[in-house]
Design a protein around this motif. Structure first.
Motif, PDB file in Angstrom:
ATOM      1  N   ASP A  78      34.138  37.782  44.163  1.00 44.12           N
ATOM      2  CA  ASP A  78      35.468  37.340  44.607  1.00 44.12           C
ATOM      3  C   ASP A  78      36.493  37.588  43.516  1.00 44.12           C
ATOM      4  O   ASP A  78      36.141  37.745  42.351  1.00 44.12           O
ATOM      5  N   GLY A  79      37.748  37.564  43.899  1.00 45.07           N
ATOM      6  CA  GLY A  79      38.803  37.767  42.922  1.00 45.07           C
ATOM      7  C   GLY A  79      39.206  39.230  42.859  1.00 45.07           C
ATOM      8  O   GLY A  79      38.864  40.017  43.743  1.00 45.07           O
TER       9      GLY A  79
ATOM     10  N   ALA B 114      45.341  37.769  47.736  1.00 48.34           N
ATOM     11  CA  ALA B 114      43.910  37.633  47.480  1.00 48.34           C
ATOM     12  C   ALA B 114      43.499  36.171  47.635  1.00 48.34           C
ATOM     13  O   ALA B 114      42.452  35.866  48.216  1.00 48.34           O
ATOM     14  N   SER B 115      44.354  35.251  47.131  1.00 54.34           N
ATOM     15  CA  SER B 115      43.950  33.850  47.236  1.00 54.34           C
ATOM     16  C   SER B 115      44.235  33.291  48.632  1.00 54.34           C
ATOM     17  O   SER B 115      43.446  32.502  49.153  1.00 54.34           O
TER      18      SER B 115
ATOM     19  N   ASN C 294      30.580  35.325  39.709  1.00 51.57           N
ATOM     20  CA  ASN C 294      30.071  34.682  40.920  1.00 51.57           C
ATOM     21  C   ASN C 294      29.090  35.596  41.633  1.00 51.57           C
ATOM     22  O   ASN C 294      28.880  36.728  41.242  1.00 51.57           O
TER      23      ASN C 294
ATOM     24  N   ARG D  51      36.593  42.359  54.657  1.00 51.83           N
ATOM     25  CA  ARG D  51      35.820  41.564  53.715  1.00 51.83           C
ATOM     26  C   ARG D  51      36.011  42.078  52.300  1.00 51.83           C
ATOM     27  O   ARG D  51      35.547  41.494  51.345  1.00 51.83           O
ATOM     28  N   LEU D  52      36.699  43.224  52.184  1.00 50.70           N
ATOM     29  CA  LEU D  52      37.071  43.775  50.876  1.00 50.70           C
ATOM     30  C   LEU D  52      38.351  44.578  51.073  1.00 50.70           C
ATOM     31  O   LEU D  52      38.483  45.321  52.038  1.00 50.70           O
TER      32      LEU D  52
ATOM     33  N   ASP E 142      28.659  41.560  51.793  1.00 50.05           N
ATOM     34  CA  ASP E 142      28.378  40.249  52.374  1.00 50.05           C
ATOM     35  C   ASP E 142      27.059  40.250  53.148  1.00 50.05           C
ATOM     36  O   ASP E 142      26.962  39.697  54.252  1.00 50.05           O
TER      37      ASP E 142
ATOM     38  N   ARG F 102      29.721  40.028  46.275  1.00 47.41           N
ATOM     39  CA  ARG F 102      30.044  40.250  47.685  1.00 47.41           C
ATOM     40  C   ARG F 102      29.588  41.656  48.067  1.00 47.41           C
ATOM     41  O   ARG F 102      29.021  41.880  49.107  1.00 47.41           O
TER      42      ARG F 102
ATOM     43  N   LYS G  93      41.545  34.936  50.849  1.00 43.70           N
ATOM     44  CA  LYS G  93      40.191  34.844  50.283  1.00 43.70           C
ATOM     45  C   LYS G  93      39.437  36.177  50.417  1.00 43.70           C
ATOM     46  O   LYS G  93      38.258  36.219  50.749  1.00 43.70           O
ATOM     47  N   THR G  94      40.182  37.253  50.213  1.00 50.48           N
ATOM     48  CA  THR G  94      39.579  38.582  50.287  1.00 50.48           C
ATOM     49  C   THR G  94      39.411  39.128  48.875  1.00 50.48           C
ATOM     50  O   THR G  94      40.379  39.149  48.116  1.00 50.48           O
ATOM     51  N   PRO G  95      38.206  39.553  48.503  1.00 49.78           N
ATOM     52  CA  PRO G  95      38.075  40.209  47.203  1.00 49.78           C
ATOM     53  C   PRO G  95      38.863  41.521  47.192  1.00 49.78           C
ATOM     54  O   PRO G  95      38.963  42.205  48.214  1.00 49.78           O
TER      55      PRO G  95
END
Lengths: 229, 226
Positions: free
Chosen positions: B27-28, B177-178, B2, B150-151, B61, B5, B181-183
């Motif tokens: 992400d992920g 993580a899910s 993707n 954000r990470l 980001d 980030r 929604k934080t990498p």
């Protein structure tokens, strides 16, 4: 039983040592933090100066205070005119005791700041805590047991202060005659042995109480955090 | 992969050694692999702003965290990177609840949900020394996430855990993580952990990032190195 002369000396001693400790404490914390965390030019010299009261004869400290703060000395005259004179007053005894107690307090508190693992400050920084917040929320509470111990040690030292006090504040009954000074006077007078013994006991009590309290505090802190502090 | 980030191309010094890394994170969960002493933790510290970079740039980001040319270097607290260091890092004088809510940040909507999913609801009044190793790490993960990073960087979160607790720790990492929604950048030298958890991997050798890509490829590269 203790007579009016002994109780006056005891109350004066508690007042002098209490004021000396309270005024020295914030200064001791700042100095300890600065010495533990900051590198600056002249740090070694500052460290040596800070330790001077521990190693010179206390009478030297009293003499230096007299040079600076006596009513006819430069700083002293200015203070007298402002109504803040300290020489030959209980405030002068507190100043002398505070200076003698300061290095002990700084040493004890500084060790705690130095022993703090950097990881706590680093994590706090990633969580958005600035330098001031890290000091208030991490370093200061972690050092609290050492600060309490240092305060009590400083108080015990201030109670026992003799040389600097008698030189700078003199030995005026009811005004600057703290317990050790009263004991010294009693021991000079023929037939004063019983009074000297009572005064010696009174000197020992607060000092021993302060040491016991400091030991209890550090044990409690160890239990609370599970850390060997 | 993707859209990235985080984009990093940077160098740093540790003592006499030089380090470097050039990579992107999406992400992920991305694993950061490498032998012990290869510079994984140092890279994490450079990203988080705890160790100075000497050149290059980092952006997350779209905002610049560090740039050698413009002189920008955001303080650790302004980077939006949550770090869970190896070993115990909980503030020992604070309860679990006070540790979790340490960051002066607006509480995320998923705060209570996260505490439940991490199994921490019953531990809130305890002190760090009353927690097991795994519990302590879950608290540290919750604490880092409360600042809404954000990470999220996790440094060896499974070290010292038995196989069952290890698996459950990795499940937790996947769940948070899910949920948030934080990498996640997961530092590990355990290939099993990486194979079950990560979608991408980075490989450090001798303070330099030498490979980035899909997990099997990077593991093959690691095995090829003597």
């Amino acid at each position: 039983m203790i007579g009016p002369m002994e109780s006056a000396a005891l109350i004066l001693s508690l007042k002098v040592a209490g004021a000396a400790t309270l005024v020295s404490l914030p200064l001791a914390i700042l100095l300890a933090y600065g010495m533990a965390r900051r590198d600056f030019r002249g740090k070694t010299i500052a460290d040596i100066l800070l330790h001077v009261p521990l190693v010179v004869p206390p009478v030297v400290v009293g003499y230096l205070l007299l040079i600076a703060f006596a009513p006819n000395a430069p700083v002293g005259r200015w203070l007298e005119e402002a109504g803040l004179g300290v020489a030959f007053r209980w405030q002068g005894a507190a100043l002398a005791s505070g200076i003698m107690a300061l290095p002990l307090m700084v040493r004890s508190i500084r060790q705690a700041f130095e022993a703090e693992p950097p990881i706590y400050r680093e994590v706090a920084a990633t969580l958005g805590a600035g330098a001031v917040a890290r000091f208030w929320r991490i370093s200061l509470p972690l050092a609290a047991p050492a600060i309490a111990t240092g305060t009590l040690l400083g108080f015990a030292r201030a109670i026992g202060e003799f040389g600097a006090t008698i030189t700078f504040a003199s030995n005026i009954p009811g005004l600057t005659q703290t317990l050790p000074l009263a004991l010294y006077s009693a021991a000079q007078i023929p037939g004063g042995e019983a009074e000297a013994a009572r005064l010696a006991l009174l000197c020992l009590l607060p000092a021993i109480l302060a040491l016991v309290a400091s030991e209890m505090l550090s044990r409690r802190a160890r239990r609370r955090t599970g850390l060997a502090s | 992969m993707n859209a990235p980030r985080l984009t990093a191309d940077l160098g740093w010094h540790t003592g006499s050694a030089e380090g470097s890394a050039r990579f992107t994170l999406a992400d992920g969960i991305t694993a950061l692999m490498g032998r012990s002493g290869s510079g994984k933790t140092t890279l994490a510290r450079v990203l988080a702003g705890l160790h100075p970079a000497t050149h290059g740039s980092i952006s997350l980001d779209g905002s610049i965290l560090y740039d050698e040319h413009t002189g920008i270097s955001l303080a650790a607290g302004k980077r939006g990177i949550g770090l869970v260091p190896q070993g115990s890092s909980l503030f020992p004088h604070l309860t679990v609840a006070a540790n979790i809510d340490f960051a002066h940040a607006p509480r995320p909507a998923w705060r209570d949900d996260l505490i439940d999913r991490l199994g921490l609801a019953g531990l809130m009044d305890r002190r760090p020394h009353q927690l097991s190793g795994g519990e302590g790490r879950r608290v540290a993960i919750a604490r880092a996430l409360m600042a809404s990073p954000r990470l999220l960087i996790l440094d060896e979160p499974t070290t010292g855990l038995d196989p069952a607790r290890r698996r459950s720790m990795l499940e937790v990492v996947g769940r948070v993580a899910s949920l948030t929604k934080t990498p996640v950048l997961l530092i590990s030298h355990e290939r099993e952990d990486i194979q079950t958890t990560a979608t991408h991997a980075l490989l450090m050798e001798d303070q330099h990032l030498v490979a980035a890509g899909d997990v099997p490829d990077v593991i093959a590269r690691m095995d090829a190195t003597p």
